[in-house]
Design a protein around this motif. Structure first.
Motif, short mmCIF file in Angstrom:
data_model
loop_
_atom_site.label_atom_id
_atom_site.label_comp_id
_atom_site.label_asym_id
_atom_site.label_seq_id
_atom_site.Cartn_x
_atom_site.Cartn_y
_atom_site.Cartn_z
N ILE A 163 0.84 -1.20 0.00
CA ILE A 163 0.00 0.00 0.00
C ILE A 163 0.87 1.25 0.00
N HIS A 164 1.92 1.22 0.78
CA HIS A 164 2.83 2.36 0.85
C HIS A 164 3.50 2.59 -0.51
N ALA A 165 3.86 1.51 -1.20
CA ALA A 165 4.48 1.64 -2.53
C ALA A 165 3.50 2.25 -3.53
N LEU A 166 2.24 1.83 -3.46
CA LEU A 166 1.23 2.41 -4.34
C LEU A 166 1.05 3.90 -4.06
N ALA A 167 0.98 4.25 -2.78
CA ALA A 167 0.80 5.65 -2.40
C ALA A 167 2.00 6.49 -2.84
N LYS A 168 3.19 5.92 -2.73
CA LYS A 168 4.39 6.66 -3.13
C LYS A 168 4.38 6.92 -4.64
N SER A 169 3.86 5.98 -5.40
CA SER A 169 3.78 6.20 -6.85
C SER A 169 2.78 7.32 -7.15
N ASP A 170 1.73 7.45 -6.32
CA ASP A 170 0.79 8.56 -6.48
C ASP A 170 1.46 9.89 -6.16
N LEU A 171 2.24 9.92 -5.09
CA LEU A 171 2.97 11.14 -4.74
C LEU A 171 3.98 11.50 -5.82
N ASP A 172 4.62 10.49 -6.42
CA ASP A 172 5.54 10.74 -7.53
C ASP A 172 4.81 11.44 -8.68
N ALA A 173 3.61 10.95 -8.99
CA ALA A 173 2.84 11.51 -10.10
C ALA A 173 2.40 12.94 -9.81
N ILE A 174 1.98 13.20 -8.57
CA ILE A 174 1.55 14.55 -8.20
C ILE A 174 2.72 15.51 -8.27
N ALA A 175 3.87 15.08 -7.74
CA ALA A 175 5.06 15.94 -7.76
C ALA A 175 5.51 16.22 -9.19
#
Length: 240
Positions: A163-175
């Motif tokens: 779940i944390h890896a999925l969320a981090k990929s979302d943060l990558d996309a937003i950034a």
């Protein structure tokens, strides 16, 4: 549509506009539309039309869910969100909104409710003031419901690290989308910013309801600066 709407939401805080990202989103949408509104705090949303907050009261009408609040503002007030975006940008804006509302948000919920280090804080915040014996009964019932919602969504079937890896990929996309721009799609905020700010401010500035992702967002200086800009844009001088 009445001259002044009422936003029914969970109680406000001194750290962030609201611990519910969707309540933050709804209030920001009202601000973006330049609509005058009152705030009414609620502790138990079960009496609301869809059993959740936020809700906007317009005369005798109750509009539940931030997306339908947005639609009501557009229809009843005649305000067009994202009018400054091209058709392609509107599509991208919609996609980012769903990424945030439908996955990153649920990763935050998982962190707050399921992580054994964070659950005691969540339990105390939401249920600590309840009288005996409710304070010992209701948390377990609520936690069971949250677990069912997470599993129904699908994200709750993964491990914490997944779940944390999925969320981090979302943060990558937003950034990546933000880049060096003031807001996600340029100099002017869009509805995607309302969603992004609601979640990110809860990661960047919340200690009462901690989450593992609060450490992760520190890896994104641009997102931390973004939260500060949004604070000053929508709540000048209030949140730091």
């Amino acid at each position: 549509m009445t001259d002044k709407l009422t936003l029914l939401q969970f109680r406000t805080t001194e750290e962030v506009p609201n611990f519910s990202p969707f309540c933050v989103k709804a209030e920001v949408l009202l601000k973006m539309a330049g609509i005058s509104y009152n705030i009414e705090d609620i502790d138990d949303p079960r009496g609301m039309p869809k059993g959740k907050a936020p809700v906007v009261r317009d005369g005798n009408e109750l509009i539940a869910d931030s997306e339908f609040i947005k639609g009501h503002i557009e229809t009843a007030k005649g305000f067009t969100f994202d009018a400054h975006l091209s058709a392609e940008e509107k599509a991208q804006c919609h996609a980012f909104t769903k990424l945030i509302d439908e996955r990153l948000y649920w990763a935050l919920v998982y962190d707050r409710w399921i992580d054994e280090n964070n659950w005691p804080h969540t339990k105390e915040f939401w249920f600590g003031s309840m009288p005996f014996p409710l304070k010992h009964i209701v948390p377990g019932v609520a936690l069971k419901s949250v677990k069912q919602n997470l599993n129904g969504h699908g994200i709750g079937r993964h491990t914490h690290d997944e779940i944390h890896a999925l969320a981090k990929s979302d943060l990558d996309a937003i950034a990546a989308q933000l880049g060096d721009k003031p807001f996600l799609f340029g100099d002017k905020p869009s509805t995607a910013d309302a969603s992004a700010y609601g979640v990110l401010v809860n990661l960047a500035q919340t200690t009462a309801l901690p989450a593992k992702l609060a450490d992760t967002i520190k890896e994104y200086p641009s997102l931390l600066e973004y939260v500060k800009r949004c604070n000053e844009h929508w709540y000048p001088g209030k949140y730091h």
